[in-house]
Design an enzyme around this catalytic site. Sequence first.
Site, PDB file in Angstrom:
ATOM      1  N   SER A  22       0.951  -0.784  -0.118  1.00  0.00           N
ATOM      2  CA  SER A  22      -0.228  -0.136   0.335  1.00  0.00           C
ATOM      3  C   SER A  22       0.536   1.672  -0.112  1.00  0.00           C
ATOM      4  O   SER A  22       0.550   2.327  -1.053  1.00  0.00           O
ATOM      5  CB  SER A  22      -0.869  -0.093   1.057  1.00  0.00           C
ATOM      6  OG  SER A  22      -2.110  -1.311   0.867  1.00  0.00           O
ATOM      7  N   LYS A  71      -8.288  -5.682  11.305  1.00  0.00           N
ATOM      8  CA  LYS A  71      -9.956  -4.879  10.135  1.00  0.00           C
ATOM      9  C   LYS A  71     -11.255  -5.749  10.857  1.00  0.00           C
ATOM     10  O   LYS A  71     -12.030  -4.591  10.818  1.00  0.00           O
ATOM     11  CB  LYS A  71      -9.647  -6.859   9.256  1.00  0.00           C
ATOM     12  CG  LYS A  71      -8.316  -5.318   7.748  1.00  0.00           C
ATOM     13  CD  LYS A  71      -8.887  -6.526   6.756  1.00  0.00           C
ATOM     14  CE  LYS A  71      -7.816  -6.644   5.803  1.00  0.00           C
ATOM     15  NZ  LYS A  71      -8.468  -6.751   4.196  1.00  0.00           N
ATOM     16  N   ASP A 107     -12.622  -3.678   0.091  1.00  0.00           N
ATOM     17  CA  ASP A 107     -12.716  -4.998  -0.779  1.00  0.00           C
ATOM     18  C   ASP A 107     -13.508  -5.299  -1.303  1.00  0.00           C
ATOM     19  O   ASP A 107     -13.376  -6.287  -1.995  1.00  0.00           O
ATOM     20  CB  ASP A 107     -11.945  -5.943   0.844  1.00  0.00           C
ATOM     21  CG  ASP A 107     -10.851  -5.882   1.920  1.00  0.00           C
ATOM     22  OD1 ASP A 107     -10.049  -5.325   0.421  1.00  0.00           O
ATOM     23  OD2 ASP A 107     -10.867  -6.223   2.288  1.00  0.00           O
ATOM     24  N   ALA A 133     -13.931 -19.648   4.028  1.00  0.00           N
ATOM     25  CA  ALA A 133     -14.110 -18.918   5.094  1.00  0.00           C
ATOM     26  C   ALA A 133     -13.665 -18.139   5.722  1.00  0.00           C
ATOM     27  O   ALA A 133     -14.688 -18.513   6.944  1.00  0.00           O
ATOM     28  CB  ALA A 133     -15.318 -20.620   5.460  1.00  0.00           C
ATOM     29  N   ASN A 156     -15.169 -25.410   2.573  1.00  0.00           N
ATOM     30  CA  ASN A 156     -13.859 -24.617   2.984  1.00  0.00           C
ATOM     31  C   ASN A 156     -13.837 -26.267   3.779  1.00  0.00           C
ATOM     32  O   ASN A 156     -14.089 -27.205   3.654  1.00  0.00           O
ATOM     33  CB  ASN A 156     -14.663 -23.629   4.246  1.00  0.00           C
ATOM     34  CG  ASN A 156     -12.925 -23.023   4.713  1.00  0.00           C
ATOM     35  OD1 ASN A 156     -12.402 -22.757   4.169  1.00  0.00           O
ATOM     36  ND2 ASN A 156     -13.211 -22.882   5.852  1.00  0.00           N
ATOM     37  N   THR A 158     -12.883 -26.290   7.160  1.00  0.00           N
ATOM     38  CA  THR A 158     -12.649 -25.930   8.335  1.00  0.00           C
ATOM     39  C   THR A 158     -14.910 -26.205   7.645  1.00  0.00           C
ATOM     40  O   THR A 158     -14.838 -24.705   7.727  1.00  0.00           O
ATOM     41  CB  THR A 158     -12.767 -25.684   9.155  1.00  0.00           C
ATOM     42  OG1 THR A 158     -11.400 -25.689   9.222  1.00  0.00           O
ATOM     43  CG2 THR A 158     -13.299 -25.418  10.759  1.00  0.00           C
ATOM     44  N   GLY A 252      -5.884 -12.424  -7.672  1.00  0.00           N
ATOM     45  CA  GLY A 252      -5.722 -11.209  -7.185  1.00  0.00           C
ATOM     46  C   GLY A 252      -5.509  -9.909  -7.352  1.00  0.00           C
ATOM     47  O   GLY A 252      -5.814  -8.881  -6.804  1.00  0.00           O
TER      48      GLY A 252
HETATM   49  P1  ATR Z   1      -7.722 -14.180   4.785  1.00  0.00           P
HETATM   50  O1  ATR Z   1      -8.389 -13.358   5.828  1.00  0.00           O
HETATM   51  O2  ATR Z   1      -6.623 -14.113   4.477  1.00  0.00           O
HETATM   52  O3  ATR Z   1      -9.622 -14.537   4.204  1.00  0.00           O
HETATM   53  P2  ATR Z   1      -8.092 -16.265   7.109  1.00  0.00           P
HETATM   54  O4  ATR Z   1      -8.999 -15.827   7.568  1.00  0.00           O
HETATM   55  O5  ATR Z   1      -7.172 -16.920   7.783  1.00  0.00           O
HETATM   56  O6  ATR Z   1      -7.745 -15.321   6.534  1.00  0.00           O
HETATM   57  O7  ATR Z   1      -8.453 -17.481   6.222  1.00  0.00           O
HETATM   58  C1  ATR Z   1      -8.360 -18.174   5.776  1.00  0.00           C
HETATM   59  C2  ATR Z   1      -8.470 -19.273   5.466  1.00  0.00           C
HETATM   60  O8  ATR Z   1      -8.028 -20.516   3.830  1.00  0.00           O
HETATM   61  C3  ATR Z   1      -9.794 -20.694   5.919  1.00  0.00           C
HETATM   62  O9  ATR Z   1     -10.953 -20.688   4.886  1.00  0.00           O
HETATM   63  C4  ATR Z   1      -8.331 -20.891   5.761  1.00  0.00           C
HETATM   64  O10 ATR Z   1      -9.510 -22.804   6.053  1.00  0.00           O
HETATM   65  P3  ATR Z   1     -10.050 -23.324   7.437  1.00  0.00           P
HETATM   66  O11 ATR Z   1     -10.899 -22.611   7.806  1.00  0.00           O
HETATM   67  O12 ATR Z   1      -9.813 -24.996   7.227  1.00  0.00           O
HETATM   68  O13 ATR Z   1      -8.471 -22.437   8.304  1.00  0.00           O
HETATM   69  C5  ATR Z   1      -7.869 -21.293   4.207  1.00  0.00           C
HETATM   70  N1  ATR Z   1      -6.702 -22.484   4.022  1.00  0.00           N
HETATM   71  C6  ATR Z   1      -5.829 -22.060   4.834  1.00  0.00           C
HETATM   72  N2  ATR Z   1      -4.838 -22.944   4.006  1.00  0.00           N
HETATM   73  C7  ATR Z   1      -5.759 -23.684   3.628  1.00  0.00           C
HETATM   74  C8  ATR Z   1      -4.747 -24.759   2.875  1.00  0.00           C
HETATM   75  N3  ATR Z   1      -3.757 -25.470   3.265  1.00  0.00           N
HETATM   76  N4  ATR Z   1      -5.970 -25.776   2.686  1.00  0.00           N
HETATM   77  C9  ATR Z   1      -6.973 -25.278   2.376  1.00  0.00           C
HETATM   78  N5  ATR Z   1      -7.620 -24.490   2.952  1.00  0.00           N
HETATM   79  C10 ATR Z   1      -7.109 -23.113   3.754  1.00  0.00           C
END
Ligand code: ATR
Length: 283
Positions: A22, A71, A107, A133, A156, A158, A252
């Site tokens: 930024s 944020k 965003d 998610a 997702n 999770t 992105g």
């Molecule tokens: P951001 O602000 O960039 O969205 P975040 O809130 O930490 O960061 O979210 C990261 C997302 O990427 C989540 O959906 C995460 O999945 P989980 O909710 O199961 O943690 C997903 N993510 C990160 N690394 C991943 C991986 N190696 N494989 C699949 N999903 C991943």
Amino acid sequence: MKISGETKVYGIFGHPVNHSFSPVMHNAAFEAAGLNCVYVAFDVSPEDLGASAGALRAMSIAGINVTVPHKESIIPFLDSISPEAELVGAVNTIINSGGVLKGYNTDVGGFLMALKEDLDCEPGGMRVTVLGAGGAARAVLTGLCMKGASEINVINRTVSKAQGLADEFHSSFEQIEINAYSLDDADSVRDCLAGAGLIVNCTSAGMKGVEPLALPFEALSKEAFVYDLVYNPVETELVKAARERGNNARTGLGMLLYQGAESFEIWTGTVAPVDVMKKALPL
Ligand code: ATR
């Protein structure tokens, strides 16, 4: 850049923050627009966030971007927030008008503008598959719901987080069908890819140094748009695989650029020099 007694100060709160693009993007924009403004990075630790918000008022700092991890936690320190920021539950831009702090989430607009400019995609009426998610997925869901997507499938790792997001957004946008699936549910993942007009990756998988998601790309419809929020590397594995199948796919960089452009416009009331900002990005 000439700093004078009139120079307005802008910046970004993050922790860490020294990796942020930024400052180069906004300083290039201020210079190109001939504005006597400067943009700096402030490394603010979580326990100092309230004091830092107070400092914006005390020191007449004109505007601030907010990034990870502040944020969401910045919101209680602001006087008001925009409807988009309310829906996302996160603020990435603050304007200080005579000591009154208003928060925005650019965003959302950045994502929608990138879809329009980079893919020529209007998500209204579309079936969309969202991968992830977390915080980025919340901004994407907000944009898709505001534009009236017809169905959103959130996948997702999770699944409980995907379900929480689906329930929350469905309660605000009852006319939109929003479903949640686990990334491990191979049949559902395949169906969601096959049925989608737009696929958006909001996970950090595929970033430089992080394994990409293993997806059944053969299921993708040829007409589907693919948008990957990851912008480093410049061509992610997801975008490469989608392009090889003939799909219109982008990374992105546009969302990064357009969220910055919208922040610039909120602060200055003038049209952002997007081309200059793009050139300033070290990517
Ligand atoms: P951001 O602000 O960039 O969205 P975040 O809130 O930490 O960061 O979210 C990261 C997302 O990427 C989540 O959906 C995460 O999945 P989980 O909710 O199961 O943690 C997903 N993510 C990160 N690394 C991943 C991986 N190696 N494989 C699949 N999903 C991943």
